[in-house]
Design an enzyme around this catalytic site. Sequence first.
Site, PDB file in Angstrom:
ATOM      1  N   CYS A 166       0.867  -1.183   0.000  1.00 16.79           N
ATOM      2  CA  CYS A 166       0.000   0.000   0.000  1.00 16.79           C
ATOM      3  C   CYS A 166       0.907   1.237   0.000  1.00 16.79           C
ATOM      4  O   CYS A 166       2.126   1.127   0.153  1.00 16.79           O
ATOM      5  CB  CYS A 166      -0.867  -0.010   1.252  1.00 16.79           C
ATOM      6  SG  CYS A 166       0.156   0.052   2.751  1.00 16.79           S
ATOM      7  N   CYS A 203       2.246   6.153   8.730  1.00 17.74           N
ATOM      8  CA  CYS A 203       1.388   6.317   7.554  1.00 17.74           C
ATOM      9  C   CYS A 203       0.446   7.502   7.777  1.00 17.74           C
ATOM     10  O   CYS A 203      -0.162   7.621   8.849  1.00 17.74           O
ATOM     11  CB  CYS A 203       0.568   5.049   7.328  1.00 17.74           C
ATOM     12  SG  CYS A 203      -0.616   5.246   5.975  1.00 17.74           S
ATOM     13  N   HIS A 211      -1.407  -4.107  19.773  1.00 16.01           N
ATOM     14  CA  HIS A 211      -0.871  -3.832  18.435  1.00 16.01           C
ATOM     15  C   HIS A 211      -0.229  -2.444  18.457  1.00 16.01           C
ATOM     16  O   HIS A 211      -0.747  -1.513  19.085  1.00 16.01           O
ATOM     17  CB  HIS A 211      -1.997  -3.886  17.396  1.00 16.01           C
ATOM     18  CG  HIS A 211      -1.513  -3.777  15.979  1.00 16.01           C
ATOM     19  ND1 HIS A 211      -1.175  -2.563  15.402  1.00 16.01           N
ATOM     20  CD2 HIS A 211      -1.286  -4.720  15.029  1.00 16.01           C
ATOM     21  CE1 HIS A 211      -0.771  -2.780  14.155  1.00 16.01           C
ATOM     22  NE2 HIS A 211      -0.830  -4.082  13.910  1.00 16.01           N
ATOM     23  N   GLU A 214      -0.028  -0.035  16.380  1.00 12.34           N
ATOM     24  CA  GLU A 214      -0.847   1.108  15.933  1.00 12.34           C
ATOM     25  C   GLU A 214      -1.823   1.530  17.032  1.00 12.34           C
ATOM     26  O   GLU A 214      -2.009   2.727  17.286  1.00 12.34           O
ATOM     27  CB  GLU A 214      -1.611   0.735  14.658  1.00 12.34           C
ATOM     28  CG  GLU A 214      -2.435   1.904  14.144  1.00 12.34           C
ATOM     29  CD  GLU A 214      -3.363   1.534  12.998  1.00 12.34           C
ATOM     30  OE1 GLU A 214      -2.958   0.762  12.117  1.00 12.34           O
ATOM     31  OE2 GLU A 214      -4.508   2.033  13.004  1.00 12.34           O
ATOM     32  N   CYS A 264      -8.431   1.628   6.387  1.00  9.22           N
ATOM     33  CA  CYS A 264      -7.891   2.386   5.254  1.00  9.22           C
ATOM     34  C   CYS A 264      -8.294   1.784   3.901  1.00  9.22           C
ATOM     35  O   CYS A 264      -8.752   0.643   3.822  1.00  9.22           O
ATOM     36  CB  CYS A 264      -6.374   2.473   5.364  1.00  9.22           C
ATOM     37  SG  CYS A 264      -5.561   0.939   4.910  1.00  9.22           S
ATOM     38  N   SER A 320       1.218  -9.404  10.796  1.00 11.51           N
ATOM     39  CA  SER A 320       0.597  -8.416   9.911  1.00 11.51           C
ATOM     40  C   SER A 320      -0.917  -8.523  10.053  1.00 11.51           C
ATOM     41  O   SER A 320      -1.536  -9.487   9.569  1.00 11.51           O
ATOM     42  CB  SER A 320       1.028  -8.685   8.461  1.00 11.51           C
ATOM     43  OG  SER A 320       0.133  -8.057   7.575  1.00 11.51           O
ATOM     44  N   ASN A 329      -3.446  -6.928   8.708  1.00 16.57           N
ATOM     45  CA  ASN A 329      -4.294  -6.971   7.513  1.00 16.57           C
ATOM     46  C   ASN A 329      -4.146  -8.286   6.757  1.00 16.57           C
ATOM     47  O   ASN A 329      -5.086  -8.760   6.133  1.00 16.57           O
ATOM     48  CB  ASN A 329      -4.057  -5.739   6.630  1.00 16.57           C
ATOM     49  CG  ASN A 329      -2.784  -5.841   5.819  1.00 16.57           C
ATOM     50  OD1 ASN A 329      -2.799  -6.359   4.718  1.00 16.57           O
ATOM     51  ND2 ASN A 329      -1.667  -5.357   6.358  1.00 16.57           N
ATOM     52  N   SER A 342       1.819  -5.192   3.441  1.00 10.13           N
ATOM     53  CA  SER A 342       3.252  -5.005   3.701  1.00 10.13           C
ATOM     54  C   SER A 342       4.107  -6.002   2.924  1.00 10.13           C
ATOM     55  O   SER A 342       5.288  -6.182   3.242  1.00 10.13           O
ATOM     56  CB  SER A 342       3.508  -5.146   5.211  1.00 10.13           C
ATOM     57  OG  SER A 342       2.874  -6.304   5.710  1.00 10.13           O
TER      58      SER A 342
HETATM   59 FE1  SF4 Z   1      -1.383   3.084   5.738  1.00 12.67          FE
HETATM   60 FE2  SF4 Z   1      -1.493   0.790   7.074  1.00 12.67          FE
HETATM   61 FE3  SF4 Z   1      -3.390   1.378   5.301  1.00 12.67          FE
HETATM   62 FE4  SF4 Z   1      -0.987   0.808   4.466  1.00 12.67          FE
HETATM   63  S1  SF4 Z   1      -2.354  -0.592   5.529  1.00 12.67           S
HETATM   64  S2  SF4 Z   1      -2.249   2.557   3.751  1.00 12.67           S
HETATM   65  S3  SF4 Z   1       0.301   1.658   6.090  1.00 12.67           S
HETATM   66  S4  SF4 Z   1      -2.961   2.499   7.198  1.00 12.67           S
END
Ligand code: SF4
Length: 347
Positions: free
Chosen positions: A28, A112, A140, A142, A210, A238, A240, A283
């Site tokens: 991303c 980010c 986490h 974040e 996001c 990770s 996501n 990532s």
């Molecule tokens: Fe930003 Fe995380 Fe979304 Fe990537 S996954 S755009 S680093 S918020």
Amino acid sequence: MSAFPGDVPSSPSADGKKVLLAAPRGYCAGVDRAVDAVEKALELYGAPIYVRKEIVHNKFVVETLTGRGAIFVSETDEVPEGARVVFSAHGVSPAVHAEAAQRNLATIDATCPLVTKVHKEAVRFANTDYDILLIGHDGHEEVEGTQGEAPEHIQVVNGPEDVDNIEVRDPDKVIWLSQTTLSVDETMVTVRKLRERFPNLQDPPSDDICYATQNRQVAIKQIGPRADVVIIVGSANSSNSVRLVEVALEAGAGAAYRVDKAEQIDLVWLENATTVGLSSGASVPEILVREVLEFLADHGYTEVETVTTATENVQFTLPKNLRADLKSAGFEPDKAPKRPRPARRSS
Ligand code: SF4
């Protein structure tokens, strides 16, 4: 940088074996920027460059940057006084900035911008004395960073199971925010439960999950029902990537597995699989997906159908102080910024 450099080779297979390849997948804009920041810092200032926490949650990326001279540490107190440190894409709390200043560290903040947006929302609502319910995974990085913006106003809600135990000062002054990398559907289940308890619960001003997380989930949702097996490339830490496995299963995939790299694929998974779905977390560099495609082709899955559900053209500029130093040293400044426009979801 293109998310998908080069064509993906595809040729019909004799026994109908096929790969459904998700698009979008992989890097991303926030990850691209964070990795670029460490690479450019190494180029400009020379090694070592310290990085607090994994710059992004991917083993391959961390190992590659380590090989180039980055030193990953858990906390700023492991960084020698006066040295240069990069903060990861996941963001840091104000306390971490303060510690770094106290140790006279030169910082490059690769948080980010979409995480920074959530930080700003937290500060804004804390300043107007809201109770903030932050949906996310306790512990986490974040979540720790966001909570650190206003710890006295923020409670972390891991999921629906936490809702009954939440206490707020004024049920008419409560807002929910979220970690950026959650499952959209699961988050909305939590929000609905929160709203049953707090009917006047306020929504975030814009989606916190996001665009990249949402887009990768939409693509794998489309693939899931057609796939006997789904493989997600991404590291165990990770968020996501792990969510993509869950989303694939919920969407109807026969089975779904996460691997760091092709070598981790167990051939038993493929025994009765004609169609294999494939995607990667935000990532994950594309090279790791290519290696999985090669592995699958070696086992008869030569036909590749790309399932495209969105196109992404989001880019973020490098952190301001790094850009300025690069410019003064005569390096090319990075790309022009383009703001993402994630779709609104309804609660
Ligand atoms: Fe930003 Fe995380 Fe979304 Fe990537 S996954 S755009 S680093 S918020």
